[in-house]
Motif scaffolding. Sequence first.
Motif, PDB file in Angstrom:
ATOM      1  N   TYR A 463      11.745   6.476 -18.488  1.00  0.00           N
ATOM      2  CA  TYR A 463      12.631   5.317 -18.558  1.00  0.00           C
ATOM      3  C   TYR A 463      13.917   5.497 -17.758  1.00  0.00           C
ATOM      4  O   TYR A 463      14.384   6.614 -17.524  1.00  0.00           O
ATOM      5  CB  TYR A 463      13.015   5.022 -20.015  1.00  0.00           C
ATOM      6  CG  TYR A 463      11.849   4.713 -20.914  1.00  0.00           C
ATOM      7  CD1 TYR A 463      10.994   3.628 -20.652  1.00  0.00           C
ATOM      8  CD2 TYR A 463      11.582   5.490 -22.038  1.00  0.00           C
ATOM      9  CE1 TYR A 463       9.920   3.338 -21.478  1.00  0.00           C
ATOM     10  CE2 TYR A 463      10.520   5.206 -22.880  1.00  0.00           C
ATOM     11  CZ  TYR A 463       9.691   4.136 -22.588  1.00  0.00           C
ATOM     12  OH  TYR A 463       8.628   3.858 -23.418  1.00  0.00           O
ATOM     13  N   LYS A 464      14.490   4.362 -17.415  1.00  0.00           N
ATOM     14  CA  LYS A 464      15.821   4.305 -16.817  1.00  0.00           C
ATOM     15  C   LYS A 464      16.733   3.628 -17.833  1.00  0.00           C
ATOM     16  O   LYS A 464      16.361   2.618 -18.435  1.00  0.00           O
ATOM     17  CB  LYS A 464      15.788   3.514 -15.508  1.00  0.00           C
ATOM     18  CG  LYS A 464      17.141   3.399 -14.822  1.00  0.00           C
ATOM     19  CD  LYS A 464      17.007   2.591 -13.534  1.00  0.00           C
ATOM     20  CE  LYS A 464      18.344   2.403 -12.848  1.00  0.00           C
ATOM     21  NZ  LYS A 464      18.223   1.591 -11.610  1.00  0.00           N
ATOM     22  N   PHE A 465      17.943   4.150 -18.015  1.00  0.00           N
ATOM     23  CA  PHE A 465      18.857   3.651 -19.042  1.00  0.00           C
ATOM     24  C   PHE A 465      20.108   3.053 -18.388  1.00  0.00           C
ATOM     25  O   PHE A 465      20.627   3.588 -17.414  1.00  0.00           O
ATOM     26  CB  PHE A 465      19.251   4.779 -19.991  1.00  0.00           C
ATOM     27  CG  PHE A 465      18.080   5.396 -20.711  1.00  0.00           C
ATOM     28  CD1 PHE A 465      17.648   4.896 -21.925  1.00  0.00           C
ATOM     29  CD2 PHE A 465      17.381   6.455 -20.139  1.00  0.00           C
ATOM     30  CE1 PHE A 465      16.555   5.442 -22.575  1.00  0.00           C
ATOM     31  CE2 PHE A 465      16.284   7.024 -20.774  1.00  0.00           C
ATOM     32  CZ  PHE A 465      15.867   6.512 -21.999  1.00  0.00           C
ATOM     33  N   SER A 466      20.560   1.932 -18.944  1.00  0.00           N
ATOM     34  CA  SER A 466      21.776   1.283 -18.435  1.00  0.00           C
ATOM     35  C   SER A 466      22.612   0.791 -19.614  1.00  0.00           C
ATOM     36  O   SER A 466      22.109   0.635 -20.735  1.00  0.00           O
ATOM     37  CB  SER A 466      21.419   0.116 -17.514  1.00  0.00           C
ATOM     38  OG  SER A 466      20.649  -0.857 -18.210  1.00  0.00           O
ATOM     39  N   THR A 467      23.892   0.556 -19.360  1.00  0.00           N
ATOM     40  CA  THR A 467      24.801   0.118 -20.422  1.00  0.00           C
ATOM     41  C   THR A 467      25.963  -0.659 -19.831  1.00  0.00           C
ATOM     42  O   THR A 467      26.289  -0.515 -18.648  1.00  0.00           O
ATOM     43  CB  THR A 467      25.346   1.333 -21.207  1.00  0.00           C
ATOM     44  OG1 THR A 467      26.146   0.881 -22.298  1.00  0.00           O
ATOM     45  CG2 THR A 467      26.192   2.240 -20.313  1.00  0.00           C
ATOM     46  N   ASP A 468      26.576  -1.494 -20.656  1.00  0.00           N
ATOM     47  CA  ASP A 468      27.789  -2.203 -20.251  1.00  0.00           C
ATOM     48  C   ASP A 468      29.041  -1.451 -20.679  1.00  0.00           C
ATOM     49  O   ASP A 468      30.158  -1.823 -20.303  1.00  0.00           O
ATOM     50  CB  ASP A 468      27.806  -3.605 -20.880  1.00  0.00           C
ATOM     51  CG  ASP A 468      26.693  -4.486 -20.334  1.00  0.00           C
ATOM     52  OD1 ASP A 468      26.356  -4.356 -19.148  1.00  0.00           O
ATOM     53  OD2 ASP A 468      26.145  -5.302 -21.111  1.00  0.00           O
ATOM     54  N   LEU A 469      28.864  -0.412 -21.492  1.00  0.00           N
ATOM     55  CA  LEU A 469      30.009   0.369 -21.957  1.00  0.00           C
ATOM     56  C   LEU A 469      30.605   1.198 -20.826  1.00  0.00           C
ATOM     57  O   LEU A 469      29.887   1.660 -19.945  1.00  0.00           O
ATOM     58  CB  LEU A 469      29.585   1.311 -23.086  1.00  0.00           C
ATOM     59  CG  LEU A 469      29.373   0.711 -24.473  1.00  0.00           C
ATOM     60  CD1 LEU A 469      28.766   1.749 -25.404  1.00  0.00           C
ATOM     61  CD2 LEU A 469      30.685   0.188 -25.045  1.00  0.00           C
TER      62      LEU A 469
END
Length: 495
Positions: A463-469
Amino acid sequence: MFELLLVFFTLYTLTYYYLSYRPSRKRVYELATKIPGPFDWPLIGSVHLSITAGSRQIFDYLLQFLHTTRTPIRAWIGPFLFVFFDKPEHLEVILNSQNCVSKSYVHRFFRFEKGLLNCAPDLWRVLRKRLNPSFSSTIINNFVPAFSDQADKLVQYLEPFVDRKAMDLLPKVSSYTLSAALLNLFGVNVRVNDTEYIEQFADNAEKMWLLMWDRIYKPWFYLDFAYKLSPNYKKEKKRIHQLQQLSCEIYTARESLRPKPNPEQTDVKANTSEILIERLERMTFVTKEIGEDILLHNIDTFLFASNDTTSNVIATTLLMMAMHPDVQKRVHKEVMQTITSDTITYEDLCSLQYLEMVIKESMRLVPVASVIGRVCERELKVDNWTIPAGTEISIPIFKLHRDKSIWGERSEEFDPDNFLPERCSQRHPYAYLPFGGGIRNCIGIRYAWTSMKVGLAKLVRKYKFSTDLKLKDIKFQTSLILLIHNRHMMRIERR
C-alpha cells in the motif's frame, strides 16, 4: 459544622507539617533549595499550576517551561520532590546508578505492580535475569514466520479500506501486534483472528491508561482512599477487568501445556528455547520462585508492552511517511529490492537500514514514553548537585529528543538522516532514549524491532499511505504512552 471541621483539619495539618514533618526532612529541604525551581506553596508545592488544567494543557505547559529553563529543575508536588534532568551526561549517571533502579512512585497508579515494568527492584532483578534469554536473537529469529503471517493478515484486513476516506490506522495495526504477541510470547491462538475483539481491547487499554494518567497531576488523589471516592476509580476498575479477561483466557489456555514439578528432579534448568510464558510458568509451577499473582501481572504487563507500544510506533511511522512522500518512496524502493518474495527472513530485516532510520526518527519526534521516572533511593551526586534520597527523578524524553543543542536548529522537523552512522557517532549515547537506557532499559528491544520492521515492510510493499495532517498540526496527549490526540488519520491506496 462542616466549615468548622475544615478549619480544624487545615490548622492541624499546617501545625503537623511545620512542627514535625518538615523538620524530620531537614536534609531533603536543604539540598532541594540548591536546585532551581518555580515558586512552591506550603503543603501543596507546585500543584497550583495544574488545578485548572487537563492532561494536554499540563503537557504543553511543561514543554514550554522546560524548553525555556535550564535543568536540573525541581518542583514539589505535595510532599514529593521531583527533579527534572535532560542533559545526556546527567542521564548516563542516573540511569546507570544502582541507587536509581526503582520506578517512580506514580508508576503504581498504572497497577500490575508485580509485573516487570513496575515491580520493586528485588523482584525486578530476579525477573529480568530469568526472562532475558527469552528475548535473545535466536528466539526472536524464530518469531519471524509468525510476525510475517500476521502482517499478511493485516494487509488483507485493510483491503476493504483501500481508496476510501482517511481513517485512524492505529486500531487496525493493533490487530497485528496483539495477534503476534499471543502466538510468539504466550504460545496460544486465543483471539488471534478476532479483529473486532482486538480493536476493542486496544481502545479499552488506551482509555484505561488515560484514566490512570489523569491521577498523576492531581495529587489530592494520591491517597488511595480519596481516589476510591472519585468517578475515575470506578471507570478504571471496569477497564482493568476488561483487560484482565484476556490474561485469564491466556492463563486457562496454557493449563494443559504447563510444566509439572518433578520431586525427583532437584536441578531444574531452563531450556534455551523457552519463550516468555514458558519461563514464567517454570518459575511459578516448578522452581516456585514466583507466585501465580506475579505470573498474571506479567501476562498483563507483556500484553501492554508488546501491543500498545509497537502498534503506536508502527502507526506513527506510517503517518510520518504519509506526510513525507519522498521518504515513503525511498522506503518502498529499499523494501522491494531487499524482500523479493512473500517470505521475510531475519537477514532481510537486517538489510532494511533506511527503514530503520525512518523508524528511529519517528520515535525521536514521537517517543513511546514522553517522560520516564526513577526514585533516587540514596543521595546521588550528579555533576554539581546532590540529589536527596527519596527524590522522584523525571526525564522528559520528548524534550531531550527535540533539544536544538543536540539535534540542531531543525530538531522539530522529520529527517531520517539524523540517524546516519556518521551523525550518530557524534552524539552522546544518552541523547536518544526511545527504549529507556541504563540498568533498567526495555527488555524487549529486539522483539520490538522485529515486529515493527516486519509489519512496516509488508504494509509498504502493498500500500501507499497519504494524509492531510502536517507535522506542525499534531497535538499530543500524555498517557502511560504518548498519544497523538488528532489520531493517525490516513488514506490507503493499492500499489
